[in-house]
Design an enzyme around this catalytic site. Structure first.
Site, mmCIF file in Angstrom:
data_model
loop_
_atom_site.group_PDB
_atom_site.id
_atom_site.type_symbol
_atom_site.label_atom_id
_atom_site.label_comp_id
_atom_site.label_asym_id
_atom_site.label_seq_id
_atom_site.Cartn_x
_atom_site.Cartn_y
_atom_site.Cartn_z
ATOM 1 C CG ASP A 1 -4.306 7.217 9.384
ATOM 2 O OD1 ASP A 1 -4.288 7.704 10.244
ATOM 3 O OD2 ASP A 1 -5.220 7.646 8.550
ATOM 4 C CG LEU A 2 1.707 1.626 11.273
ATOM 5 C CD1 LEU A 2 2.885 2.055 10.549
ATOM 6 C CD2 LEU A 2 2.096 1.344 12.698
ATOM 7 C CG ASP A 3 0.985 -1.229 8.362
ATOM 8 O OD1 ASP A 3 2.004 -0.788 7.581
ATOM 9 O OD2 ASP A 3 1.450 -2.168 9.654
ATOM 10 C CD GLU A 4 -5.701 2.212 9.760
ATOM 11 O OE1 GLU A 4 -6.374 3.115 9.521
ATOM 12 O OE2 GLU A 4 -5.722 1.639 10.685
ATOM 13 C CG HIS B 1 -0.183 0.047 2.556
ATOM 14 N ND1 HIS B 1 0.200 1.167 3.217
ATOM 15 C CD2 HIS B 1 0.406 -0.986 3.213
ATOM 16 C CE1 HIS B 1 0.867 0.740 4.281
ATOM 17 N NE2 HIS B 1 0.973 -0.674 4.400
#
Length: 285
Positions: free
Chosen positions: A226-229, A221
């Site tokens: 926003d961490l890993d989002e 991604h």
């Protein structure tokens, strides 16, 4: 003279006549379309287009942009043209686990990925031998809470000085600051284990083994605050069974991560990924 090749991408309101106008402008330049993809996202009311085309030798990006300028102004297009013959420049970042980096470098070496790796950046020394073996500059930027701001500034300087178009976090295990993610918006791709939402923190595959999961996977991604989002580019899963050990899960997971990251990078470098808010439009080849 060798023919020139280009990739055009655009995002706009879904107005009639866009494809006709673009095609006519390309034809007037003596160009020939080799591939086209389009998508009308009705909920977002946005139109997405990717066109690959070739033209006479000597045709430049600037000349294509000038020819398309009247259409861009008339229809209000967010349009971008690149020289498809020039390998994009990337910076690869890695910490201790180098499987995704090695897979990326291999795919570049055999020509499946067309990219020029201008530097390998790491907060550890382990990747130096890989960089030296590949003849790629190695940049060691160890990170502590005290040094993080200046090391991120050094990374940004490197990106700008080298004309880097994409930063690839190939299992780089440091959380980037909000300021850095904003500076690299749309220009940084990450990889992480997915389909393990309950197993955050250390040793996710061990936790998955202990819970007896039947699928593990990976998600690539764009990097956001926003961490890993961030907007998802590519995903894949692997089926496992009770016979697989925790070490087996780690090995299968690393293989999946490597392949998913490489596919995401390929899609980005070939300008097949267009952002649609928090989602992506990814045109398949």
């Amino acid at each position: 003279m060798t023919e020139a090749s280009f990739i055009l991408t655009l995002i706009s309101a879904p107005l009639p006549g866009i494809i006709a106008a673009i095609s006519t402008a390309i034809a007037d330049l003596g160009g020939n379309i080799t591939e086209t993809n389009q998508h009308w996202d009705r909920p977002a009311d946005r139109f997405f287009l990717r066109v690959a085309f070739v033209g006479p030798g000597g045709l430049t990006v600037a000349a294509v942009e000038r020819a398309l300028a009247p259409t861009v102004e008339k229809l209000g297009l967010d349009l971008y043209v690149v020289d498809a013959a020039r390998p994009p420049r990337i910076v690869a970042m890695v910490s201790k686990f180098d499987h995704a980096l090695l897979h990326l470098l291999y795919q570049i070496r055999v020509g499946w990925l067309r990219a020029d790796v201008v530097a390998i950046v790491s907060n550890h020394e382990g990747a130096r031998r890989i960089a030296e073996h590949e003849g790629i500059p190695f940049v060691h930027l160890p990170v502590t809470p005290e040094t993080k701001p200046q090391q991120e500034a050094a990374l940004l300087d490197l990106v700008e000085e080298t004309g880097t178009e994409l930063v690839v976090l190939a299992r780089y295990m440091q959380v980037l600051s909000d300021d850095l993610t904003r500076s690299l918006s749309g220009r940084a791709i990450n990889i992480h284990h997915s389909f393990l939402p309950a197993f955050k923190g250390a040793n996710p595959y061990k936790q998955a083994y202990q819970r007896g999961v039947k699928l593990i996977g990976a998600t690539s991604h764009y990097v956001t605050a926003d961490l890993d989002e961030g907007p998802i580019i590519e995903q894949d899963v692997a089926r496992i069974s009770h016979a697989d050990s925790a070490d087996d899960l780690v090995a299968i997971g690393r293989d999946t991560e490597s392949r998913v990251l490489a596919r995401a990078v390929k899609s980005h470098l070939e300008r097949r990924v267009l952002l649609c808010g928090a989602r992506t439009v990814v045109f398949a080849k």
